[in-house]
Design a protein around this motif. Structure first.
Motif, mmCIF file in Angstrom:
data_model
loop_
_atom_site.group_PDB
_atom_site.id
_atom_site.type_symbol
_atom_site.label_atom_id
_atom_site.label_comp_id
_atom_site.label_asym_id
_atom_site.label_seq_id
_atom_site.Cartn_x
_atom_site.Cartn_y
_atom_site.Cartn_z
ATOM 1 N N ASP B 101 3.179 -15.524 -6.803
ATOM 2 C CA ASP B 101 4.156 -14.968 -7.740
ATOM 3 C C ASP B 101 4.049 -13.450 -7.843
ATOM 4 O O ASP B 101 4.697 -12.835 -8.684
ATOM 5 N N VAL B 102 3.228 -12.830 -6.995
ATOM 6 C CA VAL B 102 3.047 -11.372 -7.072
ATOM 7 C C VAL B 102 3.302 -10.723 -5.715
ATOM 8 O O VAL B 102 2.679 -11.077 -4.715
ATOM 9 N N LEU B 103 4.216 -9.756 -5.716
ATOM 10 C CA LEU B 103 4.374 -8.885 -4.557
ATOM 11 C C LEU B 103 3.786 -7.525 -4.921
ATOM 12 O O LEU B 103 4.244 -6.868 -5.863
ATOM 13 N N VAL B 104 2.730 -7.120 -4.189
ATOM 14 C CA VAL B 104 2.092 -5.831 -4.448
ATOM 15 C C VAL B 104 2.956 -4.717 -3.867
ATOM 16 O O VAL B 104 3.388 -4.797 -2.715
ATOM 17 N N LEU B 105 3.188 -3.690 -4.673
ATOM 18 C CA LEU B 105 3.976 -2.543 -4.214
ATOM 19 C C LEU B 105 3.084 -1.343 -3.920
ATOM 20 O O LEU B 105 2.392 -0.837 -4.806
ATOM 21 N N VAL B 106 3.100 -0.931 -2.661
ATOM 22 C CA VAL B 106 2.546 0.374 -2.288
ATOM 23 C C VAL B 106 3.772 1.265 -2.142
ATOM 24 O O VAL B 106 4.576 1.084 -1.231
ATOM 25 N N CYS B 107 3.928 2.194 -3.077
ATOM 26 C CA CYS B 107 5.259 2.742 -3.335
ATOM 27 C C CYS B 107 5.768 3.743 -2.310
ATOM 28 O O CYS B 107 6.966 3.986 -2.243
ATOM 29 N N GLY B 108 4.863 4.305 -1.492
ATOM 30 C CA GLY B 108 5.308 5.194 -0.426
ATOM 31 C C GLY B 108 5.090 6.661 -0.732
ATOM 32 O O GLY B 108 5.037 7.074 -1.888
ATOM 33 N N PRO B 109 4.949 7.472 0.334
ATOM 34 C CA PRO B 109 4.789 8.919 0.195
ATOM 35 C C PRO B 109 6.150 9.603 0.152
ATOM 36 O O PRO B 109 7.172 8.972 0.362
ATOM 37 N N GLU B 143 0.880 -0.918 -7.632
ATOM 38 C CA GLU B 143 -0.525 -0.560 -7.440
ATOM 39 C C GLU B 143 -0.637 0.948 -7.284
ATOM 40 O O GLU B 143 -0.174 1.505 -6.286
ATOM 41 N N PRO B 144 -1.235 1.629 -8.267
ATOM 42 C CA PRO B 144 -1.457 3.063 -8.057
ATOM 43 C C PRO B 144 -2.492 3.244 -6.950
ATOM 44 O O PRO B 144 -3.500 2.537 -6.914
ATOM 45 N N LEU B 145 -2.209 4.168 -6.046
ATOM 46 C CA LEU B 145 -3.159 4.455 -4.963
ATOM 47 C C LEU B 145 -3.888 5.766 -5.242
ATOM 48 O O LEU B 145 -3.338 6.667 -5.881
ATOM 49 N N HIS B 146 -5.105 5.853 -4.765
ATOM 50 C CA HIS B 146 -5.922 7.051 -4.967
ATOM 51 C C HIS B 146 -5.132 8.323 -4.605
ATOM 52 O O HIS B 146 -4.392 8.321 -3.607
ATOM 53 N N PRO B 147 -5.309 9.388 -5.378
ATOM 54 C CA PRO B 147 -4.584 10.636 -5.092
ATOM 55 C C PRO B 147 -4.765 11.142 -3.661
ATOM 56 O O PRO B 147 -3.900 11.855 -3.154
#
Lengths: 274, 274
Positions: B101-109, B143-147
């Motif tokens: 039930d979860v799609l993880v979003l890596v939002c993109g550069p 999902e926040p990704l490391h800076p």
């Protein structure tokens, strides 16, 4: 946006020409017409004496934009923390001796896993150092370091953290140092630069290369990466900063360049991109 | 602090055993008694068909904790953004098909240098995707990704940013994914975890090794680094999350381990450190 049209504010951070000794770097600046230099303590330590370094700098007429670096406050034992404080007092003395008014603080990583505790040690260390720095005419410049350095170099990773601490003091006692490489990604960047008005003690430029080759040695020459350099400079200026702009690049390819070539490239990129 | 005493919540993020195919990873989980698995789309693409992957997962009885990944919203042209949205819809369909039930979003550069604009494209992309995901019973997990990944993977770098966006929707529509590797250093971490109460869609563990060997491939096995794993887990639980705990490690040394050995190590580190 307004371009820079001359080199009045340009300062070579000595780490950018890491293969050069202090006399060599100073000579290169003079040949290139770069009026400022930021000194590193490990380079000073290679000189016969601090007095000799001071003489060389004074004779050169170069402006010392800052001394890098004090800090490294968190340590596992009280004894080790006292030693770090002794070293910070020496850094303050050296900064005063060399004729700069800014000591850049790289605040240090946690001694163990407790990052919140390390942040308290940083706050305590700065509180202890401020009176000594003030008595020597030295302003402490808290430089937030990129979060990827939190475990190895500094637990102060956001400009908001630096501002939180600096605001406990007068702007003459404690300021913040804005280095684009560390803060460019921060969603609160412009808000925090504005908040730091009157308190910016230094401005450092380089670039963020894509793909990023290395955590420490992956900084790029201005214009080679994705940082909005002009936009950030203008925000810093809008916050009242009109001081030196240091070029600080950790990158083996840059380090391997001939010093004169490196400074020529810095100058052209400075006008074009900063 | 309370230790984990069994493996009920443990889920193998497939990237941790990158050399294994989906059938191999599923078999390894079953042999090891690991009840959950998080799937990656590039692994699914290696299967003869999505139906075959679904059959394999259903027959295995493994719980699919999430599908990695949707996102990558910012793009230089409207046409490219439409293509990305098409791909996101496919990701939603795959997630539903696979029974998670979860799609993880890596939002993109950012597509260029304008990070603020890229952040707007992310917000717009999520707004467009939410109704489609909802109609498939899929919750989007930001999902926040490391800076340090801001220029190459995601302009969403702080849990506060993920919360800001997620709060525009119901917790069933959009949640946040807390991955310790990305957020451990954040001074606002515990405050933002508390703020995410009821909205945490996933919890990922690994460790931050010192010295850090590499930007992408430098994650450590739990216990090998400096992250306060137990403290963060308990904060996440205090915010109401009792779901799967995914082990997600990008590291060549881990990847080169035999799958069964890797899972045995994960299990022991899980009880000892997570």
């Amino acid at each position: 946006m307004q371009e820079l049209t001359n080199y009045e504010r340009l300062s070579l951070n000595q780490i950018t020409t890491d293969r050069l000794s202090l006399p060599e770097a100073a000579d290169a600046c003079l040949r290139a017409g770069v009026p400022g230099i930021a000194l590193w303590r490990h380079k000073l330590a290679q000189m016969p004496s601090l007095a000799e370094a001071r003489r060389l700098i004074r004779d050169s007429g170069l402006r010392v934009s800052s001394l890098c670096r004090g800090g490294m406050f968190p340590a596992p034992t009280p004894e080790e923390r006292r030693k770090r404080m002794d070293d910070n007092r020496r850094a303050v003395e050296e900064a005063a001796e060399l004729g700069t008014d800014v000591l850049v603080l790289v605040c240090g990583p946690a001694a163990g896993k407790d990052i919140a505790d390390a942040r308290l040690m940083v706050e305590e260390g700065i509180a202890e150092l401020v009176p000594y720095a003030e008595s020597h005419g030295i302003r402490l410049g808290i430089e937030p370091l990129h979060p990827m350095y939190a475990a190895e170099r500094s637990v102060i990773n956001l400009l908001s953290q630096a501002n939180d601490i600096a605001e406990r003091y007068t702007p003459e006692q404690v300021g913040v140092v804005v280095d684009v490489f560390h803060v460019w990604w921060d969603p609160a960047l412009y808000e925090q630069i504005a908040r730091a008005a009157g308190r910016i003690a230094g401005y450092h430029v380089s670039d963020w290369i894509v793909p990023t080759p290395d955590l420490l040695m992956g900084r790029g020459m201005m214009g080679d990466g994705v940082i909005e350099l002009r936009r950030i400079r203008q925000a810093v200026e809008a916050a009242g900063y009109s001081g030196p702009i240091e070029v600080e690049i950790f990158n083996h390819a840059v380090w391997e360049m001939d010093g004169d070539e490196s400074l020529a490239l810095i100058k052209s990129r400075y006008l074009e991109h900063v």
